[in-house]
Design an enzyme around this catalytic site. Structure first.
Site, mmCIF file in Angstrom:
data_model
loop_
_atom_site.group_PDB
_atom_site.id
_atom_site.type_symbol
_atom_site.label_atom_id
_atom_site.label_comp_id
_atom_site.label_asym_id
_atom_site.label_seq_id
_atom_site.Cartn_x
_atom_site.Cartn_y
_atom_site.Cartn_z
ATOM 1 N N CYS A 148 29.076 -2.272 -19.541
ATOM 2 C CA CYS A 148 28.927 -0.858 -19.178
ATOM 3 C C CYS A 148 30.236 -0.231 -18.727
ATOM 4 O O CYS A 148 30.305 0.974 -18.487
ATOM 5 C CB CYS A 148 27.858 -0.686 -18.116
ATOM 6 N N CYS A 187 15.323 4.060 -12.654
ATOM 7 C CA CYS A 187 16.133 3.611 -13.790
ATOM 8 C C CYS A 187 16.762 4.819 -14.480
ATOM 9 O O CYS A 187 16.146 5.872 -14.599
ATOM 10 C CB CYS A 187 15.257 2.880 -14.797
ATOM 11 N N LYS A 239 21.704 8.548 -14.301
ATOM 12 C CA LYS A 239 20.284 8.805 -14.119
ATOM 13 C C LYS A 239 19.810 9.954 -14.996
ATOM 14 O O LYS A 239 18.813 9.821 -15.701
ATOM 15 C CB LYS A 239 20.007 9.123 -12.643
ATOM 16 N N HIS A 297 22.967 7.633 -20.265
ATOM 17 C CA HIS A 297 23.826 6.450 -20.291
ATOM 18 C C HIS A 297 23.992 5.883 -21.695
ATOM 19 O O HIS A 297 23.425 4.849 -22.024
ATOM 20 C CB HIS A 297 23.247 5.401 -19.342
#
Lengths: 398, 484
Positions: free
Chosen positions: A87, A212, A339, A343
């Site tokens: 990431c 998530c 959030k 992403h």
């Protein structure tokens, strides 16, 4: 002097709209982000000396190598390199470009990160192999499950009640949803009530659906050069890289009892190194706003402590006190964060830098903060026990 | 008869006990006559259990390190070995970290395979281990589904400090086909029960019993206990009567709480008999399949010591009621549940990598750094301790028998597992190794940081595309931890 502080300026940035981009391919997203950066910098693809391309899931989107970038932008056969570091991939692309420019190996470099995650056919991230031996004994973990363990260890270490931590985690997401709602490029643009966050279906105990982050399609990019070249290009307002650091686990967290699982060892290291490189003594006082890797609410909460924005074991209280809300001590995820902005892994580090860049130049529109001078980005790849963490600091260089 | 006797023995029955009422409730529309069998519960494998893992669990319960070193032969008997060509005994031997110069033997193709293995072991000299396990499938809605159970038994044979000695053995070989399972078939095919009773049990069992008693020169009234093939209670009583035995002598067939386990069943019941017997008693053990095998055992003065050990073992996997019939069907591969696209992930095992790491994967062997003493998993060329990181040859450290503890955990509804949610986290072993591992057999509400663990050998992943399965160790709640 070693270090990157003020050696490189960002002269143009771009970011595609994030989200479920059923309308286009990864290549279209790259172009969408590059078009904006190119106009911003006043530089075309022909003027680039080198390019770094960040993409994590080669099999889920464009395939390996930097060819997809070179093709999409029709780069003039310049050196182009694909980087991947979980990431932290987007920040790694930026690091490559920044280092090359700082070293004088080239004058103008592009860092572009892109990811097309919504063509997998299901929600969440696809699973990769941890290696052909490791996969034979490790559990079949998911990202939420890996980060959920932070919560269990944090509760045990700091004796925090389950309900209190759940409430603090909910506040993290509540705040990001409020921020994301006013960002036209964000993936999730709806404010969500605290009760709905707390009572959402469980994904990995104790992380519910709203703990998530969104999994999105998107691309972001930066064009960098040395400050003197930027001035030659007529740039008067300038954002420079103050620090760009990376810390990578060596297995001690996952394999040695010295780490109790309640914090991110490499997050602390990367933070300390970056702050030192930027010459920041007190993060809480000197850094005006931050974009951290809020893949999960608990990650953001723990990161506030790891980076020094809250005391150890006090992060959950600081969150509940609103310290990281847009009007708090250190506004965090002002663009909605992972959030709500979304992403797309390879793009995320650059998307964070994009928000810092806009804010520092006063271009953030409705979500503009009052004259910030120093911003920080943070990426956390992998899982708490085995991770790649990048921390970057950006400021005005003019 | 001289030769090795029983030194130790242990049974393993999976904790999950499926309520037969739940089975009946789901299938009564198709066959209301099943009602007569819908009492009590039957044992069922968890998704990560099979004959090999059950066998390993039974075996490790009756093996101390001292006895492991002396073992020369290992038998594995099952009609449901997970592999048609990969020796189960070899897997069991490596999971138990037995010496490599072991004679490993698989026996199969008969519900009497367990007793056959026992007879082979008794004939040899020195120490040997008999492991038998079965996890037989049954067609949904069949009587067998209600009658069968999954389980394993292990018997350690040797010549010193025996708890029971072999007195006599008698065998009959007769191709009486009461039921069969064709090669490659999943299910057993059974002829009418009344015919089996009249022409099978009633014809073969008396001959077997008479044969073994004559062999030993022992009159029937000297018998203290008799293990007879698992049969409904009424039939068992009638059989006993026909043999001149009182019904009380007949060992309970465990049909109420386990079910007929197949190949291990005579040994499983023999262990029950030993657990209730006194020293110097004669126990008859009979198994029925293509004829039968009858053994006569005499208990020794060492029996009470074993009985104490054996009683403690029961706490290792206390029964856990299960009412979800579809869970049983799914675990048995009889119901293609939708676990989403994540379940499609390829779980191909790189066999060359497996071979390099067999000791770690099958034997759960970690390493100890000779410089700082840190125990770690996996073993590595450079010590994992951040204050050491020395490069050295690490000493192998067996981790399986070390107590463990949960350091962090989650219950993950996203990651694929045949039994959601997937429970996993960091586990610590008593000697300080830390392993990210899966947890199994833990009720969701019991999971916590600090939970005491016992490591168990389980299926890690099933590669249905290639018919392979790989095994590794998981953390299960230590005795006393699975209940509030």
């Amino acid at each position: 002097m070693a270090g990157i502080c003020d050696k490189v300026a960002i002269v143009g940035m771009g970011c595609s709209r994030f989200g479920e981009r059923w309308d286009c391919d990864a290549e279209d997203l790259m172009l969408e982000a590059f078009r904006e950066a190119s106009e911003d910098a006043g530089l075309g693809a022909d003027e680039l000396d080198a390019a770094w391309f960040g993409c994590y899931f080669d099999d889920a989107s464009v395939g390996k190598s930097a060819l997809p970038l070179a093709n999409a932008l029709r780069l003039k056969n310049i050196p182009a390199t694909r980087v991947e570091n979980m990431c932290a991939t987007g920040t790694e692309a930026l690091r490559g470009a920044v280092y090359a420019v700082a070293a004088g190996a080239c004058d103008i470099a592009l860092a572009l990160g892109a990811e097309k995650l919504k063509d997998t056919g299901y929600g969440g991230l696809p699973a990769g192999t941890p290696g052909i031996f490791t996969e034979q004994w490790r559990p079949n973990t998911s990202s939420p499950g890996s980060f959920a363990q932070l919560a269990s260890a944090y509760r045990a270490r700091h004796r925090v009640q389950e309900e209190d931590l759940k409430r603090a985690m909910a506040h993290v997401s509540w705040k990001s949803h409020r921020n994301g709602a006013i960002n036209p490029k964000a993936h999730l643009r709806k404010a969500v009530e605290l009760d709905a966050i707390i009572s959402a279906p469980m994904i990995a105990e104790p992380l519910g659906l709203f703990d998530c982050c969104g999994v999105s399609d998107g691309a972001a990019c930066a064009i960098v050069t040395r400050p003197e070249i930027a001035r030659e290009l007529g740039k008067t307002e300038m954002v420079t890289v103050k620090a760009l650091q990376l810390a990578v686990s060596n297995g001690s967290e996952a394999g040695h009892q010295g780490w109790d699982g309640s914090y991110i060892h490499c997050g602390r290291l990367a933070g300390q190194r970056a702050l030192a490189e930027a010459g920041v003594r007190n993060a809480k006082k000197e850094i005006d706003f931050i974009e951290v890797h809020d893949c999960f609410s608990i990650t953001e909460l723990v990161t506030m402590e790891d980076l020094g924005f809250a005391g150890e074991g006090e992060g959950w209280r600081a969150v509940l006190d609103g310290a990281f809300d847009r009007d708090g001590q250190t506004p965090c995820q002002i663009d909605g964060g992972l959030k709500c902005f979304g992403h797309p892994i390879g793009a995320s580090g650059l998307r964070m830098a994009y928000e810092i860049y806009l804010q520092l130049l006063g271009r953030a529109g409705e979500r503009q903060l009052p004259s910030p001078a120093l911003g920080l980005t943070h990426n956390l790849g992998g899982e708490p026990a085995r991770c790649v963490v990048s921390v970057a600091v950006f400021g005005r260089g003019d | 008869m001289t030769g090795p006797g029983i030194v130790d023995a242990a049974a393993y029955v999976p904790a999950m006990r499926l309520d037969r009422q739940a089975i009946f409730a789901a299938n009564s529309w198709a066959n209301p006559a099943l009602k007569g069998l819908a009492r009590g519960a039957r044992s069922m494998c968890n998704w990560d259990e099979d004959s090999i893992t059950m066998g390993v669990e039974a075996a490790r319960r009756c093996l101390s390190d001292r006895l492991k070193e002396r073992l020369r032969r290992l038998y594995f008997a099952s009609t449901t070995p997970p592999f048609a060509d990969r020796q189960s005994a070899a897997v069991v031997g490596e999971a138990l970290n037995l010496a490599g110069n072991l004679a490993a033997v698989d026996l199969a193709n008969s519900r009497n395979a367990g007793l056959q293995a026992f007879c082979e072991a008794v004939r040899g000299s020195g120490s040997s281990l008999v492991v038998s396990a079965d996890a037989r499938l049954a067609k949904p809605g069949s009587a067998q589904e209600l009658q069968y159970g999954h389980g394993a038994a292990a018997v350690l044979l040797g010549s010193e400090e025996t708890i029971a000695d072999m007195v006599a053995e008698y065998r009959l070989s007769r191709d009486f086909v009461d039921q069969f399972r064709g090669s490659g078939e999943s299910f057993d095919y059974r002829w009418e029960e009344r015919w089996i009773r009249d022409r099978g049990y009633r014809a073969i069992l008396p001959a077997l019993v008479r044969g073994v008693l004559e062999q030993a020169g022992v009159p029937p009234e000297r018998l203290s206990r008799a293990v007879l093939p698992a049969a409904p209670p009424r039939m068992a009583a009638a059989l006993a009567k026909g043999l001149g035995l009182t019904a009380e002598l007949v060992q309970d067939g465990r049909l109420g709480d386990v079910g007929d386990t197949g190949a291990p069943h005579p040994l499983l019941l023999a262990i029950d008999a030993l657990a209730q017997a006194n020293p110097d008693e004669l126990i008859l053990v009979a198994g029925f399949a293509q004829g039968g095998i009858a053994l006569l055992l005499r208990t020794t003065g060492k029996l009470p010591e074993w009985q104490e050990r054996n009683a403690r073992r029961a706490a290792l996997s206390p029964p856990r009621p299960e009412r979800a019939y579809t869970k049983y069907l799914s675990f048995s591969g009889l119901l293609p549940m939708d676990f989403g696209m994540r379940a499609e992930a390829d779980t191909k095992t790189r066999l060359s990598a497996f071979d390099r790491h067999r000791a770690e994967l099958t034997g759960f062997i970690g390493g100890r750094c000779p410089v700082c003493g840190t125990v770690q998993f996996p073993r590595s060329a450079r010590c994992v301790n951040p204050d050491c990181n020395a490069e050295s040859e690490q000493e192998p450290v067996p981790l399986a028998e070390q107590p463990g503890e949960v350091s962090s955990f989650t219950q993950d509804w996203l990651a694929y597992t045949p039994h959601p949610p997937l429970q996993y986290g960091l586990a610590a072993t008593a000697e300080g190794a830390r392993v990210l591992m899966e947890f199994t057999e833990c009720p969701l509400e019991r999971m916590r940081v600090g939970l005491k663990l016992r490591f168990v050998f389980r299926i890690h992943a099933i590669d249905s595309q290639r018919g392979y399965r790989r095994y590794f160790w998981k953390g299960a709640p230590a005795p006393g931890e699975e209940r509030a």
